[in-house]
Design an enzyme around this catalytic site. Structure first.
Site, PDB file in Angstrom:
ATOM      1  N   ARG A 150       1.222  -1.412  -0.121  1.00 28.56           N
ATOM      2  CA  ARG A 150       0.118  -0.422  -0.070  1.00 28.56           C
ATOM      3  C   ARG A 150       0.768   0.838  -0.190  1.00 28.56           C
ATOM      4  O   ARG A 150       1.977   1.149   0.791  1.00 28.56           O
ATOM      5  CB  ARG A 150      -0.914  -0.231   1.374  1.00 28.56           C
ATOM      6  CG  ARG A 150      -2.262   1.710   1.584  1.00 28.56           C
ATOM      7  CD  ARG A 150      -2.998   1.455   0.586  1.00 28.56           C
ATOM      8  NE  ARG A 150      -3.478   2.290   0.618  1.00 28.56           N
ATOM      9  CZ  ARG A 150      -4.468   2.767   1.255  1.00 28.56           C
ATOM     10  NH1 ARG A 150      -5.522   2.272   2.331  1.00 28.56           N
ATOM     11  NH2 ARG A 150      -5.280   4.490   1.982  1.00 28.56           N
ATOM     12  N   ASP A 162      -9.952  -1.221   6.853  1.00 21.49           N
ATOM     13  CA  ASP A 162     -10.428  -0.128   7.454  1.00 21.49           C
ATOM     14  C   ASP A 162     -11.554  -0.622   8.437  1.00 21.49           C
ATOM     15  O   ASP A 162     -12.199  -1.850   8.792  1.00 21.49           O
ATOM     16  CB  ASP A 162     -11.814   0.511   6.498  1.00 21.49           C
ATOM     17  CG  ASP A 162     -10.871   1.648   5.677  1.00 21.49           C
ATOM     18  OD1 ASP A 162      -9.944   1.865   5.674  1.00 21.49           O
ATOM     19  OD2 ASP A 162     -11.181   2.144   5.050  1.00 21.49           O
ATOM     20  N   ARG A 214      -5.274   1.502  -4.900  1.00 22.17           N
ATOM     21  CA  ARG A 214      -4.243   0.556  -3.623  1.00 22.17           C
ATOM     22  C   ARG A 214      -4.190  -0.343  -3.623  1.00 22.17           C
ATOM     23  O   ARG A 214      -5.020  -1.457  -4.214  1.00 22.17           O
ATOM     24  CB  ARG A 214      -4.762   1.440  -2.369  1.00 22.17           C
ATOM     25  CG  ARG A 214      -6.074   0.756  -1.985  1.00 22.17           C
ATOM     26  CD  ARG A 214      -6.619   1.809  -1.499  1.00 22.17           C
ATOM     27  NE  ARG A 214      -7.303   2.890  -2.013  1.00 22.17           N
ATOM     28  CZ  ARG A 214      -8.497   3.932  -1.608  1.00 22.17           C
ATOM     29  NH1 ARG A 214      -9.372   3.369  -0.320  1.00 22.17           N
ATOM     30  NH2 ARG A 214      -8.925   5.064  -2.067  1.00 22.17           N
ATOM     31  N   ASP A 235      -6.524  -1.671   0.791  1.00 22.56           N
ATOM     32  CA  ASP A 235      -7.467  -1.233   2.069  1.00 22.56           C
ATOM     33  C   ASP A 235      -7.697  -1.913   3.360  1.00 22.56           C
ATOM     34  O   ASP A 235      -8.973  -2.143   3.037  1.00 22.56           O
ATOM     35  CB  ASP A 235      -7.600   0.509   1.340  1.00 22.56           C
ATOM     36  CG  ASP A 235      -8.388   1.086   2.518  1.00 22.56           C
ATOM     37  OD1 ASP A 235      -7.117   1.184   3.626  1.00 22.56           O
ATOM     38  OD2 ASP A 235      -9.337   1.686   2.144  1.00 22.56           O
TER      39      ASP A 235
END
Length: 182
Positions: free
Chosen positions: A91, A105, A100, A103
């Site tokens: 990343r 989260d 990317r 990712d």
């Protein structure tokens, strides 16, 4: 409070996305790396959805999914593990909302609410993003008691961008056979 570990395990929900390279393979690898951590167990994974980019539009489509984790890590420590995995998987953060390799989260941690410079829980935009809500809807139990299920159900009724989401595959996770090796 110890910021590294908690005494009791909690359930956490994360979103995973990728739009560069071997998107599906990278999502699988991120799950494997999470599950190999001594204080993290991948419990459930959503289907994988192909989605249109949001924010920065001049980029390839994403594969998005969600996972439920059991962890004894404090939320900030879990976030650091996730950021480390993003870095290990290539990343690069050069364009906000840009392309990317992966990712990760942190969306929700059972019984946790916080707002620090590094982490806000629940994730402040999770109920505004179809690419998060569709996968979360797959894995949050119907009888979930914290209110997350009700929030997801309500948000899905009014969310924009549903037409930009299509099912990619129903399963990229083998159920966690890797965890026993940690």
């Amino acid at each position: 409070m110890n910021t590294q570990s908690t005494s009791e395990p909690s359930e956490a929900y994360i979103a995973l996305g990728a739009n560069l390279g071997d998107r599906e393979g990278t999502l699988k690898e991120a799950l494997i790396r999470l599950n190999r951590h001594a204080e993290i167990e991948v419990l459930r994974c959503s289907s994988v959805y192909e989605t249109e980019p949001v924010g920065y539009l001049d980029q390839p489509q994403f594969l998005n999914m969600a996972a439920a984790l059991r962890t004894t890590l404090a939320p900030e420590a879990l976030l650091q593990v996730m950021l480390g995995i993003e870095t290990q998987l290539g990343r690069v953060r050069d364009i906000r909302y840009g392309p990317r390799t992966v990712d990760l989260d942190l969306l929700w941690v059972e019984n946790q609410s916080m707002d620090t410079p590094d982490l806000t829980l629940p994730h402040p935009r999770m109920l505004e993003r179809a690419f998060v809500l569709f996968p979360l809807n797959d894995i949050v139990p119907q009888n979930e008691s914290s209110g997350l299920r009700q929030l997801i159900t309500a948000a899905l009724q009014h969310i924009e961008g549903k037409e930009g989401i299509c099912l990619w595959t129903t399963n990229v996770w083998d159920g966690g056979s890797e965890h026993s090796e940690s």
